[in-house]
Scaffold this motif. Sequence first.
Motif, mmCIF file in Angstrom:
data_model
loop_
_atom_site.group_PDB
_atom_site.id
_atom_site.type_symbol
_atom_site.label_atom_id
_atom_site.label_comp_id
_atom_site.label_asym_id
_atom_site.label_seq_id
_atom_site.Cartn_x
_atom_site.Cartn_y
_atom_site.Cartn_z
ATOM 1 N N ARG A 12 0.832 -1.206 0.000
ATOM 2 C CA ARG A 12 0.000 0.000 0.000
ATOM 3 C C ARG A 12 0.868 1.259 0.000
ATOM 4 O O ARG A 12 0.498 2.278 -0.592
ATOM 5 C CB ARG A 12 -0.945 -0.012 1.199
ATOM 6 C CG ARG A 12 -2.013 -1.107 1.108
ATOM 7 C CD ARG A 12 -3.052 -1.024 2.209
ATOM 8 N NE ARG A 12 -4.023 -2.097 2.090
ATOM 9 C CZ ARG A 12 -5.069 -2.081 1.260
ATOM 10 N NH1 ARG A 12 -5.283 -1.025 0.489
ATOM 11 N NH2 ARG A 12 -5.909 -3.105 1.206
ATOM 12 N N MET A 13 2.021 1.199 0.636
ATOM 13 C CA MET A 13 2.943 2.335 0.605
ATOM 14 C C MET A 13 3.435 2.596 -0.820
ATOM 15 O O MET A 13 3.562 3.749 -1.247
ATOM 16 C CB MET A 13 4.128 2.081 1.542
ATOM 17 C CG MET A 13 3.770 2.145 3.021
ATOM 18 S SD MET A 13 5.129 1.593 4.104
ATOM 19 C CE MET A 13 6.301 2.948 3.893
ATOM 20 N N PHE A 14 3.704 1.522 -1.565
ATOM 21 C CA PHE A 14 4.112 1.683 -2.961
ATOM 22 C C PHE A 14 3.009 2.372 -3.766
ATOM 23 O O PHE A 14 3.281 3.256 -4.585
ATOM 24 C CB PHE A 14 4.428 0.326 -3.584
ATOM 25 C CG PHE A 14 5.799 -0.200 -3.273
ATOM 26 C CD1 PHE A 14 6.925 0.416 -3.792
ATOM 27 C CD2 PHE A 14 5.966 -1.317 -2.467
ATOM 28 C CE1 PHE A 14 8.199 -0.073 -3.513
ATOM 29 C CE2 PHE A 14 7.230 -1.810 -2.183
ATOM 30 C CZ PHE A 14 8.352 -1.187 -2.704
ATOM 31 N N ALA A 15 1.764 1.955 -3.546
ATOM 32 C CA ALA A 15 0.649 2.556 -4.275
ATOM 33 C C ALA A 15 0.501 4.039 -3.932
ATOM 34 O O ALA A 15 0.244 4.871 -4.803
ATOM 35 C CB ALA A 15 -0.648 1.804 -3.968
ATOM 36 N N ARG A 16 0.686 4.380 -2.658
ATOM 37 C CA ARG A 16 0.577 5.791 -2.253
ATOM 38 C C ARG A 16 1.715 6.619 -2.834
ATOM 39 O O ARG A 16 1.524 7.778 -3.209
ATOM 40 C CB ARG A 16 0.574 5.893 -0.729
ATOM 41 C CG ARG A 16 -0.667 5.304 -0.077
ATOM 42 C CD ARG A 16 -0.605 5.417 1.442
ATOM 43 N NE ARG A 16 -1.445 4.406 2.050
ATOM 44 C CZ ARG A 16 -1.048 3.537 2.960
ATOM 45 N NH1 ARG A 16 0.208 3.561 3.400
ATOM 46 N NH2 ARG A 16 -1.873 2.645 3.458
#
Length: 224
Positions: free
Chosen positions: A98-102
């Motif tokens: 999810r950090m990558f997506a953000r």
Amino acid sequence: MTKDANGNEISLASDYAGNPVIRALIQLIPNGLGSAFDVIIMDRADRIKKQRVRTFFDELETGAVVLTKDLINDNEFLHSLNATMIAAFRSRREQKIRMFARLLQNGAVEGKAKSPDDYEELLNLLDDLSYREWEALILFKKHLDTTPPDENPLKRVNPIWEVFVADLESILNVEKEEASSFMTRISRTGLYNEITGTYWDYSGGMGITTPKFERFRRLVEQAV
């Protein structure tokens, strides 16, 4: 969803039927050509990879920044998307995916990365940082924020260091004897620097987060 009313498996893209941009981006997933990869992960089933893909695109879909069809024709964005997906799908931690997506949302879509090279460096930083190291930085900053700013970083860190080390052991399973070396290794990222210099009764081992940490945190943390 992964099956229709008759129990038949359906494609990943159909989960995002209401979002044509996300659906189109799914066709660009690396390691396959368009919908062929979609069929492979749904029909032949690498369940772990499928869940990572879903986590990534779920986070993109819920982001505050609107994804537009123009992005699909933007070569710089497609390069960033491809590199980000490759890195994200290697991670076993849902939180880090999810950090990558953000990072993609904030850095590439919203344009908070200063340049394509800046985005690539931020992406490499996130890829290199373990999720436990990130949790340690967040935990440290939580303790640091209880002390007033001071030009002398040691004066600010020293009062909270022992409590932080105890929490590092109890929460993240980092042995007290390894706390200093564990945190010092994070300095490779530029998010944390070891405190050096000659101070009374200071033998080394403490450190402090950097301005780069604050910027990076804004790019990868979920908006409150």
